[in-house]
Design an enzyme around this catalytic site. Structure first.
Site, PDB file in Angstrom:
ATOM      1  N   LYS A 198       0.970  -1.265   0.067  1.00  0.00           N
ATOM      2  CA  LYS A 198       0.077   0.195  -0.140  1.00  0.00           C
ATOM      3  C   LYS A 198       0.888   1.287  -0.019  1.00  0.00           C
ATOM      4  O   LYS A 198       1.383   1.573   1.130  1.00  0.00           O
ATOM      5  CB  LYS A 198      -0.907   0.136   1.171  1.00  0.00           C
ATOM      6  CG  LYS A 198      -2.009   0.999   0.890  1.00  0.00           C
ATOM      7  CD  LYS A 198      -2.721   1.542   2.154  1.00  0.00           C
ATOM      8  CE  LYS A 198      -1.729   2.889   2.846  1.00  0.00           C
ATOM      9  NZ  LYS A 198      -1.405   3.776   2.160  1.00  0.00           N
ATOM     10  N   GLU A 273      10.299   0.764  10.249  1.00  0.00           N
ATOM     11  CA  GLU A 273      11.441   2.055  10.093  1.00  0.00           C
ATOM     12  C   GLU A 273      10.713   3.204  10.235  1.00  0.00           C
ATOM     13  O   GLU A 273       9.913   3.835   9.564  1.00  0.00           O
ATOM     14  CB  GLU A 273      11.873   1.915   8.644  1.00  0.00           C
ATOM     15  CG  GLU A 273      12.445   0.606   8.103  1.00  0.00           C
ATOM     16  CD  GLU A 273      13.718   0.289   8.914  1.00  0.00           C
ATOM     17  OE1 GLU A 273      14.504   1.196   9.579  1.00  0.00           O
ATOM     18  OE2 GLU A 273      14.377  -0.841   8.870  1.00  0.00           O
ATOM     19  N   CYS A 307      13.888  10.439   6.411  1.00  0.00           N
ATOM     20  CA  CYS A 307      13.830   9.976   8.014  1.00  0.00           C
ATOM     21  C   CYS A 307      15.157  10.278   8.701  1.00  0.00           C
ATOM     22  O   CYS A 307      15.026  10.441   9.682  1.00  0.00           O
ATOM     23  CB  CYS A 307      13.562   8.725   7.997  1.00  0.00           C
ATOM     24  SG  CYS A 307      14.378   7.294   6.981  1.00  0.00           S
ATOM     25  N   GLU A 404      10.023  15.477  15.123  1.00  0.00           N
ATOM     26  CA  GLU A 404      10.590  15.451  13.783  1.00  0.00           C
ATOM     27  C   GLU A 404       9.591  16.628  12.850  1.00  0.00           C
ATOM     28  O   GLU A 404       8.286  16.175  13.109  1.00  0.00           O
ATOM     29  CB  GLU A 404      10.194  14.036  13.345  1.00  0.00           C
ATOM     30  CG  GLU A 404      10.468  13.763  11.910  1.00  0.00           C
ATOM     31  CD  GLU A 404      10.368  12.175  11.390  1.00  0.00           C
ATOM     32  OE1 GLU A 404       9.268  11.687  11.579  1.00  0.00           O
ATOM     33  OE2 GLU A 404      11.291  11.706  10.804  1.00  0.00           O
TER      34      GLU A 404
END
Ligand code: NAI
Ligand code: MG
Length: 501
Positions: A198, A273, A307, A404
């Site tokens: 997906k 992750e 990331c 983040e």
């Protein structure tokens, strides 16, 4: 932002964009059961460039059934490893043959410069399939001498074999759409698994084009299935489906936890992750220009939507002003524009939502007393552009330092001794990446073991190679992708003992 000349789209790209988009389920290209579609937006101008099916639980269940059938029936799991390798190499070649088209699709959907998309995303995706194709023929168990003291006179032949984990549910983010698809599909194919992918709702197009290439390469039906839809519906249905044996997820820590809870209920294996807030540590011996360029690249690459982005710079106070002044100048000179403009260095953020989020963080930084040494503003629309931003006068407690942001926003702070740098660098819930900038070999070697991160770079940042394991410590997730390590994540170990006394 001035409007500039842009690359002309390939006819193939236009044709792909123009045709109705369907999902790959088993052998068929299908609409959503509901008939619903979702808009695909070009973040450079906000225009709708395509519509894709909006899968719900019914579609996901069908895709999982197709993948389950393809796994259990065995055409892929029992295929000769050399055939798995060969088909994967065919797919890698097809990706290269269609590299420009894939790069254009990626640029229009995600916003990233098309030149970068081709040189990096597409090239690395092709190479990922090639690298993993090599593993298909190198999956090994071991023969073990069993020495059981309680079985006198036994003759035991004991060995382990690695078997495919089964049906993989792969859920990926929007920052490197094609590459993340490759990172999940390639090890699935190498190990004999089947997969339901997906893609992110913001960037579904390159995965659908990849699906066409997978069909063209000649993989058996149902080995790779691709469903497009939202996370809370399609993604959630995938992560809780008991017929899935392993979930492979890349994305935010919060979503990773939601998915992980759902998966654990079925004892579904998982690799996660997740997010990062990676530190960049600049020691006092650096060359100012080299360090500044490195710090800038670490945060501004891919509009900061990485990331492992080097989003917190800890710079020795002796060189702090010199480095920051140069980083600020580099930031101000980066050419902002649409990804299809050959001169563009910084494209738009992926979506209006992401723009709002990043600007919200910049404002919160200002509200808490930070000052912009560069940037700090969104550009007027259309398009989701924000200036490369360098925030100083920041403290460890500020949200811009702790959370983040996932945009081109650097926070920078000085330090006076290495112990302080280590403490501040590790003072984060995340542990994905870190970089050290120095030529003092002894200092570097002493620092590396002290940094809690899955990858430490020295005089570079965010470099990835298919042969090196990649993943995070702490809230950056668990499991490692790429390299030999990923094969363990997509296989189960079976122990066999044979008595031949
Ligand atoms: P997200 O982590 O929610 O989305 C990533 C993928 O997960 C997408 O395919 C999405 O559809 C799916 N997803 C979302 N909710 C789900 C659920 N409940 N069950 C199953 N799948 C689900 O990230 P999002 O919302 O796109 O971005 C929000 C923030 O997350 C970003 O601002 C950034 O800070 C962070 N992020 C971090 C990434 C990383 O690689 N570290 C990648 C993408 C986002
Ligand atoms: Mg888009």
């Amino acid at each position: 932002m001035e409007t500039n000349e842009t690359f002309a789209l390939l006819d193939a790209t236009r044709a792909f964009l123009a045709k109705p988009k369907k999902m790959l389920i088993g052998a068929e290209w299908s609409d959503a059961a509901s008939g619903r579609q979702l808009d695909v937006v070009n973040p450079a101008d906000g225009a709708v460039i395509a519509r894709v099916p909006e899968a719900d639980e019914r579609d996901v269940q069908q895709a999982v059934a197709a993948a389950r059938h393809a796994f259990d029936a065995g055409p892929w799991r029992n295929a000769k490893t050399t055939d798995r390798e060969r088909l994967m190499l065919v797919l890698a070649d097809l990706i290269e043959v269609n590299a420009r088209e894939l790069a254009e699709i990626e640029s229009l959907d995600n916003g990233k410069p098309v030149i970068v998309a081709q040189a990096l995303d597409v090239a690395m995706a092709a190479q990922c399939f090639r690298y993993m194709a090599g593993w298909a023929t190198k999956i090994e168990g071991s023969v073990i001498d069993a020495g059981m003291p309680y079985l006198l006179g036994s003759e035991i032949f004991a060995y382990t074999r690695k078997e495919p984990v089964g049906v993989v549910g792969a859920i990926i983010p929007w920052n490197f759409p094609l590459l993340m698809a490759a990172w999940k599909i390639a090890p699935s194919l190498a190990t004999g698994c089947t997969v339901v992918l997906k893609p992110a709702e913001d960037t579904p197009l390159s995965a659908l084009r990849l699906g066409e290439l997978i069909q063209a390469a000649g993989f058996p039906d149902g080995v790779v299935n691709i469903v497009t839809g939202y996370g809370h519906t399609a993604g959630a249905a995938l992560s809780r489906d008991p017929r899935i044996d392993k979930i492979a997820f890349t994305g935010s820590t919060q979503t990773g936890k939601t998915i992980g809870h759902a998966a654990l209920d079925n004892m579904t294996r998982m690799s996660l992750e997740l997010g990062g807030k990676s530190p960049v540590i600049v020691l006092p011996d650096v060359d100012l220009d080299t360090a500044a360029q490195g710090v800038a690249n670490a945060i501004f690459f891919n509009q900061g939507q990485v990331c492992t982005a080097g989003s917190r710079a800890y710079i020795h106070s002796k060189v702090f002003d010199g480095v920051i002044e140069r980083v600020a100048k580099l930031a101000a000179n980066l050419k902002i524009g649409p990804g299809m403009d050959p001169a563009t260095q910084i494209g738009p953020l992926v979506s209006a939502k992401q723009l709002e989020r990043v600007c919200g963080y910049i404002d919160s930084g200002f509200g808490e007393g930070a000052r912009a040494a560069a940037g700090g503003r969104a550009l007027d629309g259309p398009g989701f552009f924000v200036e490369p931003t360098v925030l100083v006068d920041t403290t460890q407690a500020m949200r811009v330092v702790r959370e983040e942001i996932f945009g081109p926003v650097l926070v920078a702070m000085p330090f006076d001794d290495v112990d302080t740098a280590v403490r501040l660098a590790n003072d984060t819930p995340y542990g994905l990446g870190a970089s050290i900038w120095s030529n003092d070999l002894a200092a570097i070697h002493k620092l590396i073991p002290r940094i809690a991160a899955g990858t430490v770079w020295v005089n570079c940042h965010s470099l990835l190679d298919n042969a090196l394991p990649f993943g995070g410590m702490k809230q950056s997730g668990f499991g490692r992708e790429l390299g030999r390590a990923v094969i363990d994540q997509y296989t189960e170990s079976k122990s066999v003992m044979m008595n031949y006394a």
